[in-house]
Design a protein around this motif. Structure first.
Motif, PDB file in Angstrom:
ATOM      1  N   ASP A 216      -4.902  -6.191   2.617  1.00 11.88           N
ATOM      2  CA  ASP A 216      -3.957  -5.624   3.568  1.00 11.88           C
ATOM      3  C   ASP A 216      -2.590  -5.457   2.914  1.00 11.88           C
ATOM      4  OD1 ASP A 216      -5.807  -5.605   5.701  1.00 11.88           O
ATOM      5  OD2 ASP A 216      -5.387  -7.717   6.113  1.00 11.88           O
ATOM      6  N   ASN A 217      -1.779  -4.562   3.485  1.00 10.73           N
ATOM      7  CA  ASN A 217      -0.404  -4.403   3.036  1.00 10.73           C
ATOM      8  C   ASN A 217       0.325  -5.739   3.164  1.00 10.73           C
ATOM      9  OD1 ASN A 217       1.835  -2.740   2.170  1.00 10.73           O
ATOM     10  ND2 ASN A 217       2.622  -2.961   4.230  1.00 10.73           N
TER      11      ASN A 217
ATOM     12  N   SER B 117       0.812  -1.220   0.000  1.00 15.51           N
ATOM     13  CA  SER B 117       0.000   0.000   0.000  1.00 15.51           C
ATOM     14  C   SER B 117       0.846   1.272   0.000  1.00 15.51           C
ATOM     15  CB  SER B 117      -0.936  -0.003   1.210  1.00 15.51           C
ATOM     16  OG  SER B 117      -0.186  -0.068   2.416  1.00 15.51           O
TER      17      SER B 117
ATOM     18  N   VAL C 157      -2.918   5.624  -1.142  1.00 19.03           N
ATOM     19  CA  VAL C 157      -4.295   6.123  -1.028  1.00 19.03           C
ATOM     20  C   VAL C 157      -4.881   5.722   0.321  1.00 19.03           C
ATOM     21  CG1 VAL C 157      -4.788   6.140  -3.510  1.00 19.03           C
ATOM     22  CG2 VAL C 157      -5.280   4.090  -2.184  1.00 19.03           C
ATOM     23  N   LYS C 158      -5.876   6.498   0.745  1.00 14.84           N
ATOM     24  CA  LYS C 158      -6.608   6.224   1.979  1.00 14.84           C
ATOM     25  C   LYS C 158      -8.096   6.227   1.658  1.00 14.84           C
ATOM     26  CE  LYS C 158      -3.221   8.518   4.879  1.00 14.84           C
ATOM     27  NZ  LYS C 158      -2.739   9.846   5.165  1.00 14.84           N
ATOM     28  N   VAL C 159      -8.894   5.584   2.504  1.00 12.72           N
ATOM     29  CA  VAL C 159     -10.346   5.593   2.351  1.00 12.72           C
ATOM     30  C   VAL C 159     -10.825   7.044   2.400  1.00 12.72           C
ATOM     31  CG1 VAL C 159     -12.523   4.897   3.428  1.00 12.72           C
ATOM     32  CG2 VAL C 159     -10.628   3.270   3.269  1.00 12.72           C
TER      33      VAL C 159
ATOM     34  N   GLN D 169     -10.303   9.214  -0.010  1.00 10.81           N
ATOM     35  CA  GLN D 169      -9.462  10.028  -0.889  1.00 10.81           C
ATOM     36  C   GLN D 169     -10.002  10.000  -2.321  1.00 10.81           C
ATOM     37  OE1 GLN D 169      -5.281   9.175  -0.536  1.00 10.81           O
ATOM     38  NE2 GLN D 169      -4.832   9.934  -2.580  1.00 10.81           N
TER      39      GLN D 169
ATOM     40  N   PRO E  63       3.965   7.004   3.871  1.00 15.91           N
ATOM     41  CA  PRO E  63       2.504   6.910   3.986  1.00 15.91           C
ATOM     42  C   PRO E  63       1.928   6.112   2.819  1.00 15.91           C
ATOM     43  CG  PRO E  63       3.156   9.112   3.278  1.00 15.91           C
ATOM     44  CD  PRO E  63       4.418   8.351   3.599  1.00 15.91           C
ATOM     45  N   PRO E  64       0.723   5.556   2.979  1.00 11.64           N
ATOM     46  CA  PRO E  64       0.119   4.781   1.879  1.00 11.64           C
ATOM     47  C   PRO E  64      -0.189   5.671   0.672  1.00 11.64           C
ATOM     48  CG  PRO E  64      -1.443   5.054   3.691  1.00 11.64           C
ATOM     49  CD  PRO E  64      -0.124   5.602   4.157  1.00 11.64           C
TER      50      PRO E  64
ATOM     51  N   GLU F  32     -13.224   1.702  -0.020  1.00 11.70           N
ATOM     52  CA  GLU F  32     -12.724   0.587   0.783  1.00 11.70           C
ATOM     53  C   GLU F  32     -11.451   0.040   0.146  1.00 11.70           C
ATOM     54  OE1 GLU F  32     -14.749  -3.485   2.679  1.00 11.70           O
ATOM     55  OE2 GLU F  32     -15.759  -2.418   1.066  1.00 11.70           O
ATOM     56  N   ILE F  33     -10.492  -0.318   0.984  1.00 10.88           N
ATOM     57  CA  ILE F  33      -9.286  -1.006   0.526  1.00 10.88           C
ATOM     58  C   ILE F  33      -9.477  -2.451   0.967  1.00 10.88           C
ATOM     59  CG2 ILE F  33      -6.777  -1.151   0.691  1.00 10.88           C
ATOM     60  CD1 ILE F  33      -6.851   1.919   1.308  1.00 10.88           C
TER      61      ILE F  33
END
Length: 96
Positions: A80-81, A32, A42-44, A46, A39-40, A76-77
């Motif tokens: 998981d990483n 991610s 993308v985030k929920v 975004q 930092p990832p 939603e992602i």
């Protein structure tokens, strides 16, 4: 003996909700963020544009960017990483 219950639960997870998805174009490991301390991508919640990087899929030691094929808001992602993803597996869901 291993139970089949966890696999069944995962298979039923992505299909129910509305909204289009970005799926994995290959088998590999989903990351991610560009590195563990970053930092990832993308985030929920975004907003993303077509062509934005959503994550990286590592296949055979090659880092392949997972790019948005459409513009939208991340709802939603779904993975998981560091999770192994399969070809065609939904990774990101957009708001309907």
């Amino acid at each position: 003996a291993a139970s089949a219950a966890p696999a069944a639960a995962v298979e039923g997870k992505p299909a129910e909700k509305a909204g289009s998805v970005e799926s994995s174009p290959m088998v590999g490991v989903f990351y991610s963020a560009p590195s563990p301390n970053d930092p990832p991508f993308v985030k929920v919640g975004q907003k993303v544009q077509a062509g934005d990087t959503l994550g990286i899929i590592e296949a055979m030691k090659i880092m392949n960017p997972l790019e948005a094929t459409q513009s939208g808001i991340v709802d939603e992602i779904l993975v998981d990483n560091s999770e192994v993803v399969q070809f065609g597996q939904p990774v990101i869901r957009y708001k309907a």
